[in-house]
Every structure is written in C-alpha cells, then in structure tokens.
Design a protein around this motif. Structure first.
Motif, short mmCIF file in Angstrom:
data_model
loop_
_atom_site.label_atom_id
_atom_site.label_comp_id
_atom_site.label_asym_id
_atom_site.label_seq_id
_atom_site.Cartn_x
_atom_site.Cartn_y
_atom_site.Cartn_z
N VAL A 26 69.04 39.80 65.86
CA VAL A 26 68.00 39.07 66.61
C VAL A 26 68.32 39.04 68.11
N LEU A 27 69.60 38.79 68.46
CA LEU A 27 69.93 38.65 69.90
C LEU A 27 69.64 39.94 70.67
N PRO A 28 70.12 41.12 70.21
CA PRO A 28 69.75 42.34 70.94
C PRO A 28 68.25 42.62 70.91
N LEU A 29 67.57 42.23 69.84
CA LEU A 29 66.11 42.47 69.79
C LEU A 29 65.39 41.63 70.84
N CYS A 36 59.50 45.72 76.78
CA CYS A 36 58.21 45.94 76.11
C CYS A 36 57.03 45.48 76.95
N THR A 37 55.98 46.28 76.92
CA THR A 37 54.78 45.93 77.69
C THR A 37 53.70 45.30 76.79
N GLN A 38 53.99 45.18 75.51
CA GLN A 38 53.08 44.54 74.55
C GLN A 38 53.85 43.42 73.86
N PRO A 39 53.13 42.48 73.19
CA PRO A 39 53.84 41.38 72.52
C PRO A 39 54.82 41.86 71.44
N VAL A 40 55.89 41.10 71.30
CA VAL A 40 56.90 41.36 70.26
C VAL A 40 56.94 40.14 69.36
N ARG A 41 56.83 40.36 68.07
CA ARG A 41 56.96 39.26 67.12
C ARG A 41 58.13 39.56 66.19
N LEU A 42 59.14 38.69 66.20
CA LEU A 42 60.28 38.83 65.29
C LEU A 42 60.10 37.80 64.19
N THR A 43 60.21 38.24 62.95
CA THR A 43 59.93 37.33 61.83
C THR A 43 61.22 36.77 61.24
N ARG A 44 61.08 35.61 60.59
CA ARG A 44 62.19 34.93 59.90
C ARG A 44 63.43 34.77 60.78
N VAL A 45 63.21 34.31 62.00
CA VAL A 45 64.34 34.15 62.93
C VAL A 45 64.96 32.78 62.74
N PRO A 46 66.25 32.71 62.40
CA PRO A 46 66.87 31.40 62.20
C PRO A 46 66.96 30.61 63.51
N GLY A 69 56.35 28.91 63.76
CA GLY A 69 56.96 28.78 62.43
C GLY A 69 58.33 29.42 62.45
N THR A 70 58.54 30.38 61.54
CA THR A 70 59.86 31.04 61.53
C THR A 70 59.87 32.30 62.40
N ASP A 71 58.73 32.61 63.05
CA ASP A 71 58.69 33.79 63.94
C ASP A 71 59.03 33.38 65.37
N ARG A 220 61.76 57.08 77.56
CA ARG A 220 60.33 56.84 77.81
C ARG A 220 60.24 55.85 78.95
N ARG A 221 59.28 55.96 79.83
CA ARG A 221 59.18 55.01 80.93
C ARG A 221 58.70 53.64 80.43
N GLU A 222 57.90 53.67 79.38
CA GLU A 222 57.33 52.39 78.91
C GLU A 222 57.40 52.27 77.40
N LEU A 223 57.67 51.07 76.93
CA LEU A 223 57.61 50.83 75.49
C LEU A 223 56.49 49.84 75.22
N GLY A 224 55.91 49.92 74.00
CA GLY A 224 54.83 48.98 73.62
C GLY A 224 55.43 47.70 73.08
N GLY A 225 54.93 47.26 71.93
CA GLY A 225 55.47 46.05 71.29
C GLY A 225 55.55 46.32 69.80
N ALA A 226 55.93 45.31 69.02
CA ALA A 226 56.04 45.49 67.57
C ALA A 226 56.13 44.15 66.86
N VAL A 227 55.76 44.17 65.58
CA VAL A 227 56.08 43.05 64.69
C VAL A 227 57.26 43.57 63.87
N PHE A 228 58.36 42.84 63.87
CA PHE A 228 59.59 43.39 63.29
C PHE A 228 60.35 42.33 62.52
N SER A 229 60.85 42.72 61.36
CA SER A 229 61.64 41.81 60.53
C SER A 229 63.11 42.23 60.61
N PRO A 230 63.94 41.48 61.32
CA PRO A 230 65.35 41.89 61.46
C PRO A 230 66.07 41.88 60.11
#
Ligand code: UD1
Length: 424
Positions: A26-29, A36-46, A69-71, A220-230
């Motif tokens: 989670v910390l490096p993410l 990222c130039t788009q939203p990032v959602r990390l799920t189930r983050v303690p 919630g947990t995101d 890459r010059r630019e990155l988007g975003g992602a929904v990601f479950s660590p």
C-alpha cells in the motif's frame, strides 16, 4: 498520549482471520499515485498509522487522499509543493518512496531524511545513486536533501549493489515516467515489487520482469489511474501463524498467499506445528504439543526467510524444548525485543545480527516496551504464552503495521486490550 497493549497469556488460540492488504504494498502504491493523472482507488486498505502518514504527504503536496470505507481514493492534482512535510517523512522510512515521483512530476523535490524503525543504519545511497544516473542532481542544505532534474529523468541500464526493496521501488517509479527504456539488474524480487509493477501497468506503464532480478521498463510521460486491490500482507499472515505457534491452538488464515511466506511456515513445521494448505489462499496452522528448537535460521532477501518475521519466529521458539538461533543478514538491530523477551523469563541473548534462544521452562507477564514495529508484535506473541498479564508500552510502533492488534488476537480467543497511557 502513548498507547499500551495489554495481554493476559495462557489461552490457546482458535478461529479464523482474513489477512488484510499488505502495508509494504500500500505505501509504495500511495507514492506511485503521485505519477497518476487519473483517480487511483486502492481497496481494502488497513487503517495503519503509516498509511495515514502517506496520505498526509499526499495532502501536503496538493493531492486529495481520502478514505471511502475500506478504500482510499487519491485524486490527481497539479502539485502544489515539491517540499515533503517533515512530520510524516521523519517518522516513516517508506516516505523515501515519494522522492522519485515528486522529482519526476516537479523536476525538484526537497525533504529531510526518512525516519522509521531503528533497525540499524538505513542509508538511501542506492536510491540516490540510481536517480543521479537518471539525470538528477543531489544537494544537501544542512539536514535538507534536495534533488533536481529540471529537464526530466532519462532511462538507464543500472545494477543495484544490493537488492534493496525500497531502492528497486524508487527506480521503478522513476523509470515508469522517464524518457526512454530502463533495465534494472540485481533488483529486489519481493512480491510487493511485483504488486507495484502490476499497479503501474494498470495505469498504463510498460514493465516486464518485476518479481525477478531483471526488470525492463519502457518510460511513459504520463500514467492514468486504476482501481487496484493490493496483495495480502505476508508479514501479518506470518504474525498469526507465529502467534499460534507461541500460544498453541489453531487458526485458519483466509485471503493469504501461503507461498509468499512459505519459509515461515516451513520453520514452524520443522519446530513441530501442523501446517495444512487449503487451496491457493488459505492455510491452517496448529500446535498441540511442545515445539522443538530448529537450529540456526538465516534471514535473507526474497524468497529467503523474511527479516520482518525474524522476531516473530523468535517469540514462537522461546519455550521450545531445544535451542534455536536466528541470524538476520539484512539489518543490524533486528532483535531489540530481546530485552522484553528476557523480562518475561526467556533465555535469550542478542549479539550483533544473531539472537540465541535457549529453552525457557515458562514465561511470565511483565511490563515491556515495543522498540519497533515487528519487535513490538513479537512481544505480543511472547505474551500470549506467558502466565499472567503483560503490558507492552509504546504500542504505537505496532500500530504502524497492524490495524488493531488487540482485536486481531482477541478474534482468535486471546485476552487482550489496548489502552491509552498519559505520558507525564
Ligand atoms: C522494506 C520493507 C521492510 C523490510 C525490508 C527488507 C517497506 C515499506 N519496508 O524496507 O519492512 O524489512 O524491505 O525486506 O517495504 N540499504 C542500503 N542503501 C539503500 C537502501 C537500502 O544500504 O539505499 C540497505 C539497508 O540499510 C538495509 C538493507 O539494504 O540494511 C535492506 O533495506 P531495503 O531492502 O531497502 O529495505 P526497505 O525498503 O527500507
């Protein structure tokens, strides 16, 4: 206000727990989300204090990072500042992971030295050397570190002198947004590196080989975003397994990757625990009789025995019928918990990188102090096996890596409580 963890030992554990997402993923993410130039959602983050420190850094440089919630949702922003805030940086080693992304985005980053658990000297020379090879300049102004790369970073073919987890992550983050291709050789192979690469790929990066010693990145010059479950936390999983070994009883670990902490399971099995794999994501650990010593265990980089689990295994072996020793080859001061073990009646001796463990007949409750995250957790595991009550002061170290350690152990039948102590 300091916190204390109170444990009344002597009860075998029983039950089942779901392993949370890995702190060390989670910390490096969260640091990566700066790119990222788009939203990032990390799920189930303690809810860990180190996670809060990372979101504080994100907020300080201009991002919106909030819990749903947990995101955790990180929303992109024009960066407001290239100065990392001293409070969270000086109290967490992983804050070093923000250097490369802020440098890549702003052409400059300024910070104090990262803090964190005092496990011995923790230089950041490999991080800095790699970034210098990618075109950054490094300056020190009193205790402030300033990195500059006004014309951006460029790809390199670089060999790490040691497979540092953090330095591999720094250079992976830098390379993802650098001009041209990068090859990292001698990279760390920990599962959290692969998780970071998977996240960056989900955001549009081009990476092959992560999880092995040679990683190839096409910038890459630019990155988007992602929904990601660590990925699940292999050290929390190791903690639960070692808790069972210490207290006796049995526990089922759900949503874990047993292969990611197989050296810990193998050591426990050698000591006399029963380990039953139940599919790819579940393992049951049990101890009925007394454990036996297992000779010398050496920690090492992945896939070796994880240094973070060394004090946890030590706690489990304190009352084994014969001797063990653990040599930590990664950090100089891994066994600061030995004084607490001794206060509980353990027969231990820490000398340099090695902890010697001779059989103790029994452990008894004591007032002890958590000196660092995993050492503090190890004291809690020893307390499970001790007669009477143990109070672990400075438990805030433990909260850096465990959301609610008292509840985690209580869910398995232990008698535990967390209390706030007023510091005079
Ligand atoms: C990460 C983990 C930590 C774990 C460690 C080793 C996170 C947030 N933390 O820490 O829980 O204990 O990996 O598995 O993921 N070193 C240098 N120069 C550098 C970098 C490191 O000499 O530039 C040395 C360190 O002093 C240490 C060794 O390399 O002796 C390992 O450090 P490293 O792998 O970088 O650990 P961290 O990333 O700090």
């Amino acid at each position: 206000m300091s916190k204390a963890l109170v444990i009344t030992g002597g009860r075998p554990l029983s039950g089942s727990v779901e392993i949370p997402s890995a702190k060390n993923s989670v910390l490096p993410l969260l640091a990566a989300s700066v790119l990222c130039t788009q939203p990032v959602r990390l799920t189930r983050v303690p809810r860990l204090s180190d996670v809060m420190r990372c979101t504080a850094i994100l907020e300080a440089i201009g991002f919106s990072a909030r819990r749903e919630g947990t995101d955790i949702l990180v929303e992109p922003a024009a960066l407001r500042s290239a100065n990392l805030p001293t409070g969270p940086v000086s109290s967490m080693r992983a804050s070093v992971l923000f250097l490369a992304p802020v440098l890549a985005r702003m052409g400059r980053v300024e910070t104090c030295m990262p803090g964190g658990c005092r496990l011995g000297p923790r230089p950041i020379d490999i991080h800095l050397d790699g970034l210098v090879h990618m075109g950054a300049t490094v300056k020190w102004k009193a205790d402030r570190l300033i990195l500059e790369a006004p014309r951006g970073l460029h790809g390199i073919d670089y060999t790490l002198r040691f497979p540092s987890v953090g330095a591999t992550e720094t250079l992976l983050l830098a390379a993802a947004c650098a001009r041209g291709a990068t090859v990292l050789r001698g990279a760390a192979c920990e599962p959290e590196i692969r998780d970071l690469a998977e996240f960056l790929k989900a955001c549009g990066a081009s990476i092959t080989g992560a999880g092995g010693p040679v990683i190839c990145i096409s910038g890459r010059r630019e990155l988007g975003g992602a929904v990601f479950s660590p990925l699940p936390d292999r050290i929390v999983a190791a903690t639960v397994a070692c808790a069972v070994a210490s207290a006796g009883g049995q526990a089922t670990l759900r949503r874990c990757d047993p292969f990611a902490f197989s050296p810990v399971l193998a050591a426990l099995q050698q000591a006399g625990c029963e380990v039953e794999l139940r599919g790819a994501e579940e393992v049951c650990v049990a101890r009925t009789g007394q454990l036996k010593g297992i000779g010398r265990v050496f920690t090492g980089v992945y896939p070796g025995f994880p240094t973070d689990a060394a004090p946890l295994l030590a706690a489990a072996l304190l009352c084994a019928a014969s001797e063990s020793s653990i040599e930590d080859t990664v950090f100089e001061n891994r066994f600061s918990c030995s004084a607490g073990f001794a206060a509980m009646g353990a027969e231990v001796e820490a000398a340099g990188h090695v902890l010697e463990i001779r059989p103790a007949k029994r452990l008894h409750g004591a007032h002890v102090r958590a000196g660092d995250l995993r050492g503090g957790a190890a004291l809690a595991l020893a307390a499970l096996a001790a007669e009477g009550e143990t109070e672990i002061a400075e438990a805030e170290h433990i909260l850096r890596g465990y959301e609610d350690p008292a509840r985690l152990l209580r869910d398995l039948g232990a008698k535990t409580a967390q209390k706030n102590e007023t510091v005079s």
